[in-house]
Design a protein around this motif. Structure first.
Motif, mmCIF file in Angstrom:
data_model
loop_
_atom_site.group_PDB
_atom_site.id
_atom_site.type_symbol
_atom_site.label_atom_id
_atom_site.label_comp_id
_atom_site.label_asym_id
_atom_site.label_seq_id
_atom_site.Cartn_x
_atom_site.Cartn_y
_atom_site.Cartn_z
ATOM 1 N N ILE A 1 -14.842 -4.976 -5.496
ATOM 2 C CA ILE A 1 -14.467 -4.740 -6.889
ATOM 3 C C ILE A 1 -12.947 -4.750 -7.091
ATOM 4 N N GLY A 2 -12.158 -4.643 -5.998
ATOM 5 C CA GLY A 2 -10.702 -4.731 -6.117
ATOM 6 C C GLY A 2 -9.951 -3.440 -5.876
ATOM 7 N N LYS A 3 -10.574 -2.461 -5.228
ATOM 8 C CA LYS A 3 -9.931 -1.161 -5.016
ATOM 9 C C LYS A 3 -8.698 -1.271 -4.115
ATOM 10 N N THR A 4 -8.811 -2.011 -3.014
ATOM 11 C CA THR A 4 -7.679 -2.164 -2.095
ATOM 12 C C THR A 4 -6.529 -2.908 -2.761
ATOM 13 N N ILE A 5 -6.856 -3.931 -3.563
ATOM 14 C CA ILE A 5 -5.816 -4.678 -4.291
ATOM 15 C C ILE A 5 -5.108 -3.774 -5.287
ATOM 16 N N LEU A 6 -5.870 -2.899 -5.951
ATOM 17 C CA LEU A 6 -5.264 -1.948 -6.876
ATOM 18 C C LEU A 6 -4.279 -1.042 -6.143
ATOM 19 N N GLY A 7 -4.632 -0.634 -4.913
ATOM 20 C CA GLY A 7 -3.717 0.185 -4.118
ATOM 21 C C GLY A 7 -2.416 -0.532 -3.823
ATOM 22 N N THR A 8 -2.493 -1.819 -3.541
ATOM 23 C CA THR A 8 -1.284 -2.603 -3.284
ATOM 24 C C THR A 8 -0.420 -2.702 -4.533
ATOM 25 N N HIS A 9 -1.047 -2.894 -5.694
ATOM 26 C CA HIS A 9 -0.311 -2.899 -6.966
ATOM 27 C C HIS A 9 0.437 -1.572 -7.138
ATOM 28 N N PHE A 10 -0.245 -0.468 -6.833
ATOM 29 C CA PHE A 10 0.326 0.864 -7.014
ATOM 30 C C PHE A 10 1.572 1.048 -6.143
ATOM 31 N N LYS B 1 -9.832 -1.003 7.127
ATOM 32 C CA LYS B 1 -9.570 -2.206 7.906
ATOM 33 C C LYS B 1 -8.104 -2.261 8.280
ATOM 34 N N HIS B 2 -7.816 -2.967 9.343
ATOM 35 C CA HIS B 2 -6.443 -3.081 9.813
ATOM 36 C C HIS B 2 -5.637 -3.939 8.845
ATOM 37 N N THR B 3 -4.386 -3.552 8.607
ATOM 38 C CA THR B 3 -3.567 -4.288 7.642
ATOM 39 C C THR B 3 -3.390 -5.744 8.043
ATOM 40 N N ALA B 4 -3.426 -6.034 9.330
ATOM 41 C CA ALA B 4 -3.249 -7.422 9.776
ATOM 42 C C ALA B 4 -4.406 -8.307 9.301
ATOM 43 N N ARG B 5 -5.537 -7.664 8.978
ATOM 44 C CA ARG B 5 -6.688 -8.437 8.519
ATOM 45 C C ARG B 5 -6.804 -8.457 7.000
ATOM 46 N N LEU B 6 -5.852 -7.839 6.326
ATOM 47 C CA LEU B 6 -5.926 -7.793 4.865
ATOM 48 C C LEU B 6 -5.523 -9.107 4.217
ATOM 49 N N HIS B 7 -4.739 -9.921 4.930
ATOM 50 C CA HIS B 7 -4.197 -11.154 4.355
ATOM 51 C C HIS B 7 -3.478 -10.842 3.036
ATOM 52 N N ASN B 8 -2.827 -9.700 3.004
ATOM 53 C CA ASN B 8 -2.140 -9.233 1.806
ATOM 54 C C ASN B 8 -0.651 -9.368 2.031
ATOM 55 N N ALA B 9 -0.097 -10.486 1.570
ATOM 56 C CA ALA B 9 1.306 -10.779 1.844
ATOM 57 C C ALA B 9 2.229 -9.725 1.248
ATOM 58 N N ALA B 10 1.878 -9.210 0.060
ATOM 59 C CA ALA B 10 2.744 -8.233 -0.598
ATOM 60 C C ALA B 10 2.851 -6.949 0.222
ATOM 61 N N LEU B 11 1.718 -6.464 0.720
ATOM 62 C CA LEU B 11 1.731 -5.233 1.511
ATOM 63 C C LEU B 11 2.475 -5.431 2.820
ATOM 64 N N ILE B 12 2.208 -6.539 3.495
ATOM 65 C CA ILE B 12 2.874 -6.815 4.767
ATOM 66 C C ILE B 12 4.379 -6.917 4.576
ATOM 67 N N GLU B 13 4.793 -7.558 3.491
ATOM 68 C CA GLU B 13 6.223 -7.698 3.212
ATOM 69 C C GLU B 13 6.874 -6.333 2.948
ATOM 70 N N MET B 14 6.180 -5.467 2.183
ATOM 71 C CA MET B 14 6.723 -4.144 1.908
ATOM 72 C C MET B 14 6.838 -3.309 3.181
ATOM 73 N N ALA B 15 5.843 -3.443 4.054
ATOM 74 C CA ALA B 15 5.875 -2.700 5.313
ATOM 75 C C ALA B 15 7.028 -3.171 6.194
ATOM 76 N N ARG B 16 7.212 -4.476 6.279
ATOM 77 C CA ARG B 16 8.294 -5.020 7.103
ATOM 78 C C ARG B 16 9.669 -4.671 6.540
ATOM 79 N N ALA B 17 9.758 -4.556 5.206
ATOM 80 C CA ALA B 17 11.033 -4.216 4.567
ATOM 81 C C ALA B 17 11.315 -2.718 4.608
ATOM 82 N N GLY B 18 10.385 -1.924 5.143
ATOM 83 C CA GLY B 18 10.593 -0.483 5.222
ATOM 84 C C GLY B 18 10.354 0.237 3.917
ATOM 85 N N LYS B 19 9.684 -0.412 2.958
ATOM 86 C CA LYS B 19 9.412 0.227 1.675
ATOM 87 C C LYS B 19 8.081 0.979 1.677
ATOM 88 N N VAL B 20 7.232 0.645 2.636
ATOM 89 C CA VAL B 20 5.921 1.282 2.755
ATOM 90 C C VAL B 20 5.681 1.617 4.226
#
Length: 486
Positions: A280-289, A307-326
């Protein structure tokens, strides 16, 4: 004598133990550390000793085992708290095996006192004291000899102003029938219990004279750093609730249409529970937040159980994590305790100054909890949200929930009652299509829309329709896709 005696407190150096003891260990006290073999007694004693021992407060560690102290040192020096520079200068090991074999308590006591007079320690440890007790003769005479020995040892250590620890393999029943408990100022019991093939270590302060201590059993872990204790506290900041504003400012969720339903965004410091079936989009909503917070310079925490973040295929979340924002927190054990979960969450908030947290999802958290904590998931969620509310953190929590529309239920285990706001996300079949809809069920202390809004998940994320969906429009299907809203 009108003035009260003030008891000095020593910080044990064991994370969490000072909280259980009521601020630390009473100086010059006589403490029994009891527990079954392998429960961590010797490690606990060494961790306290290396934290407290210094040139001004030296430590004597008596071993009464048949093996030499070298074997004990070989294993204890694997822990990070071990400091070899203290051994021989601030810490001395003495083996009492030969003295015990003579079978004379007075001889053992005199040997201990000779070593004390020679080294002038501020700390004395005897491991394992049960070996001393087992050498007592049978009958009343042996019991009297043992009691006299314990009393003499305690009084002499107090006279020398030494803080004393006796370590032994005792169970609760053993101690209650043993004269040592009447002499000891404090008693700490360690245990390790097996639940469905998972071992959970516990610690309990049974008595501690002259100070209030925390009752009950508390979880502990043994790692490369030694022992860490997780007190069973309702974690929060005293007075935090009284400081909450009557009309808190609104923060964006990262989805413009949802902000409209919330009449301007989520109130700062609130917890919103997003529930709905899989896909339904709950995880995507979390990334928006989290993205909305990062754009405003806020640090976020993503706690994932699904699920492991590496399997999320969520470029926005991975980018925020690498940038130290999350900061991303993921369980590393299938025997997680509530205290460990709260401790890691609180430590990450303190370290990063995070103001937003996403927990995804409550449906899977039970898979990682130790068996004894799974029976009351609601209590786990309550304690977690209390910690976050006490720190003024804004939280988005997701929970998978089967969509039984006629029932109008919004979560399992009545978790929706614990959240400040609830967002229901649902599927509906419209003219052969599976469409998605959302509605805000509640927002504590705030007005909100009760409209049912249709939304889609595109490459840009969640896109919500501008207005409530009338029935006739549902029947005509979706219009031509439009660009995502900024």
């Amino acid at each position: 004598m009108s003035e009260k005696v003030t008891l000095g407190k020593l910080s044990t150096g064991v994370p969490g133990l000072d909280v259980l003891l009521g601020g630390g260990l009473t100086e010059f006290s006589f403490t029994l550390i009891a527990g079954a073999p392998g429960s961590g007694k010797t490690t606990l004693a060494h961790q306290i000793m290396f934290a407290l021992a210094n040139p001004e407060r030296r430590a004597l560690f008596f071993t009464v085992l048949g093996e030499p102290p070298l074997k004990m040192l070989r294993y204890q020096q694997q822990f990070s708290f071990f400091d070899m520079d203290k051994v021989g200068t601030s810490i001395r090991y003495v083996n009492l095996a030969d003295d015990l074999r003579a079978g004379d308590f007075s001889g053992v006591l005199e040997r201990i006192m000779r070593e004390v007079e020679d080294f002038s320690p501020g700390l004395v440890f005897v491991d394992s004291f049960r070996s001393v007790v087992q050498t007592a003769r049978s009958g009343n005479q042996g019991l009297w000899d043992l009691q006299h020995f314990i009393q003499e040892l305690g009084s002499r250590m107090a006279m020398w102003q030494a803080t004393t620890f006796l370590i032994g393999e005792y169970t609760q029943a053993d101690v209650e029938a043993n004269p040592i408990i009447t002499v000891a100022d404090g008693m700490v019991a360690l245990s390790h219990n097996l639940h469905e093939d998972v071992v959970v270590r516990k610690i309990r302060v049974i008595k501690m004279r002259g100070q209030a201590h925390m009752a009950g059993s508390h979880t502990m872990r043994i790692s490369d750093d030694g022992i860490r204790i997780y007190p069973r506290l309702l974690a929060g900041v005293p007075g935090a609730y009284s400081a909450i504003e009557r009309d808190p400012r609104r923060i964006p969720t990262g989805v413009a249409g949802l902000d409209e339903l919330l009449h301007g965004g989520l109130p700062q410091g609130h917890t919103i529970l997003a529930t709905g079936p899989t896909g339904i989009g709950k995880t995507i909503l979390g990334t928006h937040f989290l993205s909305a917070g990062a754009e405003r310079g806020e640090h976020g925490i993503a706690m994932y159980f699904e699920k492991h973040t590496a399997r999320l295929h969520n470029a926005a979340l991975i980018e925020m994590a690498r940038a130290g924002k999350v900061s991303v927190i993921e369980p590393r054990s299938l025997a997680l305790t509530v205290e460990e979960l709260l401790d890691e969450l609180a430590e990450t908030i303190e370290r990063t100054g995070a103001t937003r947290v996403v927990i995804d999802s409550l449906s899977e958290i039970g898979l990682y909890l130790a068996p004894e904590f799974r029976h009351d998931l609601r209590l786990t969620v309550f304690r977690t949200l209390a910690l976050l509310a006490g720190r003024g953190v804004s939280v988005l929590v997701t929970a998978g929930f089967e969509d039984n529309q006629p029932d109008m239920r919004f979560s399992f285990d009545n978790l929706c009652f614990l959240a400040d706001a609830v967002l229901a996300m649902r599927f509906a079949e419209v003219e052969g299509r599976l469409c998605k809809f959302m509605t805000v069920v509640k927002v504590r202390g705030s007005a909100h829309s009760n409209e049912l809004r249709a939304y889609r998940i595109t490459d840009a994320g969640i896109e919500v329709e501008d207005r409530a969906v009338p029935y006739d429009r549902m029947l005509t299907g979706w219009p031509t896709p439009r660009p995502p809203r900024k």
